[in-house]
Design an enzyme around this catalytic site. Structure first.
Site, short mmCIF file in Angstrom:
data_model
loop_
_atom_site.label_atom_id
_atom_site.label_comp_id
_atom_site.label_asym_id
_atom_site.label_seq_id
_atom_site.Cartn_x
_atom_site.Cartn_y
_atom_site.Cartn_z
CB SER A 259 54.16 -16.91 1.15
OG SER A 259 54.16 -15.72 0.37
CE LYS A 260 54.47 -15.78 8.76
NZ LYS A 260 53.55 -15.47 9.88
NE ARG A 261 54.21 -13.42 -2.87
CZ ARG A 261 54.48 -14.71 -2.98
NH1 ARG A 261 55.30 -15.27 -2.11
NH2 ARG A 261 53.95 -15.44 -3.94
CD GLU A 269 50.75 -14.96 11.15
OE1 GLU A 269 51.81 -14.31 11.01
OE2 GLU A 269 50.22 -15.62 10.23
#
Length: 495
Positions: A259-261, A269
């Protein structure tokens, strides 16, 4: 049997790396076995915040970027289109009617309020949540319809639900995991058609896969929990299910779902950071697949096509190692023609405002000289921005100079006579080449009885403001005589 595979992204934003891996596996399978690679757009989920039509462009660009172009899709068309699900609504409604007529589906008139109250009551009792099949019987369905008719004062809307078998088992055959058995009594009566006439995944995909002749469905492991409903819909129509393949989940370094974390997860990106398509493709292929050679990690595209097989897909979760991806990208950067890397770096310099849009002739000339000097250090193309600042930004001491570098190398007792001597010699140097510059600086060091390191480090800091960079003499050559002398004089006047 001719292989036909499908990649079916939803426009919910820039594609996730898990989606990209799915596209790559589908494309490789077709390239290996022959057949067609189909892409269709699953845009029937119009939930606010999820449906992002602008994401369609990112989906298209990701396939072009990776070189995994479909044989049939909404861009080029094909014999089994349309390839956008919102353009196929009449097909889904017709097939829902067929399931109702055969007793494999039914209309449900329950309100959202009733369904929410039912869910909360189930949670309070600690029992599994799911539809209570109130509308599954003719009597229950008509009672609910009449109740809603009185409440609304008009004919109520309905959803169409799958009449999941109440007993027995549904067997899902996965080419990687083998047979997976689901008890039908544990499965919910899934909504197939919503009140707005849009289908859910289960109906739309079953219909599309059949009508488009899909033979293999490769999709993420997170779909496995709902595979019984998907197969049940196919069985209800009396169709043969496609071969199913569920590659493993992609996890972050902490072994939790990526995930983004953890860092970047979306196509745009990785492009913005400057990952080459061949590096990203090579890396993603190895996330859950092995060629059988555990010690090898770099593969050309022809090698991947030759060696790819479904049997090589692992059952175990894959760990997304960002450092390995950077390493791999750096390797591909160094294998690429220098001209290609120069061209790919230019947009990063433009975005940072270091060169113009379009760049001037002098900026192009400097880029052609400078960028090849940094290729050995580069892991992602965006790093060129920080590397390039001393070359493309004006530098007037002390602005832009690293404080630690100044303290260590521009405050030595011999700094002023060293710089004065360099200014004089550089001014008179006939042929401005790295070789001549190195010979001259070595001679200056010998004349002043200084160690070579005691000359090159102060010179580097005086000219670039930093202690790290490409080879000093190549850097001086790239900057040119005029800028080099200007910066040396700026420091010399200040110390």
């Amino acid at each position: 049997m001719q292989v036909r595979v499908r990649y079916a992204p939803s426009p919910t934003g820039s594609p996730h790396v898990g989606n990209l891996r799915t596209a790559i596996y589908n494309w490789l399978l077709v390239k290996k076995l022959g057949g067609q690679f189909i892409a269709r757009l699953e845009d029937t989920d119009r939930t606010p915040g999820r449906y992002m039509p602008e994401g369609i462009w990112d989906i298209e660009e990701s396939l072009r970027y990776l070189g995994t172009l479909p044989d049939e899709w909404w861009v080029s068309g094909g014999s089994t289109g349309p390839y956008i699900q919102s353009e196929r609504l009449a097909l889904y409604q017709d097939h829902a009617d067929k399931l109702i007529a055969s007793g494999h589906a039914y209309r449900c008139y329950c309100s959202r309020e009733r369904l929410e109250a039912m869910r909360q009551e189930q949670q309070a009792k600690g029992v599994p949540t799911g539809y209570d099949r109130c509308c599954r019987s003719d009597a229950g369905r008509e009672e609910m319809r009449q109740r809603r008719l009185i409440e609304l004062g008009s004919e109520p809307t309905f959803v169409v639900r799958l009449a999941m078998p109440l007993d027995g088992q549904t067997v899902v055959h996965d080419l990687v995991k083998g047979d997976i058995v689901y008890e039908n009594r544990t499965q919910d009566d899934q909504v197939l058609l919503k009140t707005d006439g849009f289908p859910t995944y289960f109906l739309a995909c079953a219909v599309d896969d059949h009508l488009m002749g899909v033979t293999h469905v490769i999709r993420g492991d997170d779909w496995l929990s709902s595979a019984a409903k998907f197969v049940a819909v196919i069985n209800a129509f009396g169709w043969d299910p496609p071969a199913l393949v569920h590659p493993p989940l992609i996890l972050g370094p902490d072994r939790k779902k990526l995930s983004k974390r953890h860092g970047s997860t979306q196509f745009t990106e990785f492009v913005d950071q400057g990952y080459l398509p061949e590096a990203l493709l090579n890396f993603l292929v190895l996330l859950g697949w092995s060629a059988g050679d555990e010690n090898r990690e770099l593969f050309s595209l022809p090698e991947l096509i030759e060696r790819f097989s479904l049997e090589g897909i692992s059952e175990h979760p894959a760990i997304f190692d960002y450092e390995k991806l950077k390493w791999m990208n750096g390797m591909y950067i160094r294998q690429s023609p220098q001209g290609r890397i120069i061209g790919l770096c230019m947009p990063h310099l433009q975005k940072a405002g270091l060169i113009g849009t379009p760049p001037s002739e002098s900026e192009i000339e400097l880029a052609r000289k400078f960028i090849p000097l940094e290729i050995e250090r580069m892991k992602v193309l965006s790093e060129i921005v920080v590397m390039a600042e001393p070359f493309f930004k004006e530098l007037h001491f002390p602005a832009g100079y690293e404080e630690k570098a100044v303290t260590k190398w521009l405050k030595v007792e011999y700094i002023k006579p060293l710089l004065q001597r360099e200014i004089e010699e550089f001014t008179n140097l006939t042929d401005w080449t790295p070789e001549n510059l190195e010979a001259l600086v070595r001679q200056i060091g010998d004349d002043m009885e200084l160690k070579f390191a005691g000359v090159i480090h102060p010179t580097r800091v005086a000219v670039t403001g930093r202690t790290v960079g490409p080879g000093l003499f190549e850097a001086l050559w790239a900057l040119g005589r005029e800028i080099t002398l200007q910066r040396l004089q700026s420091v010399c006047d200040a110390v």
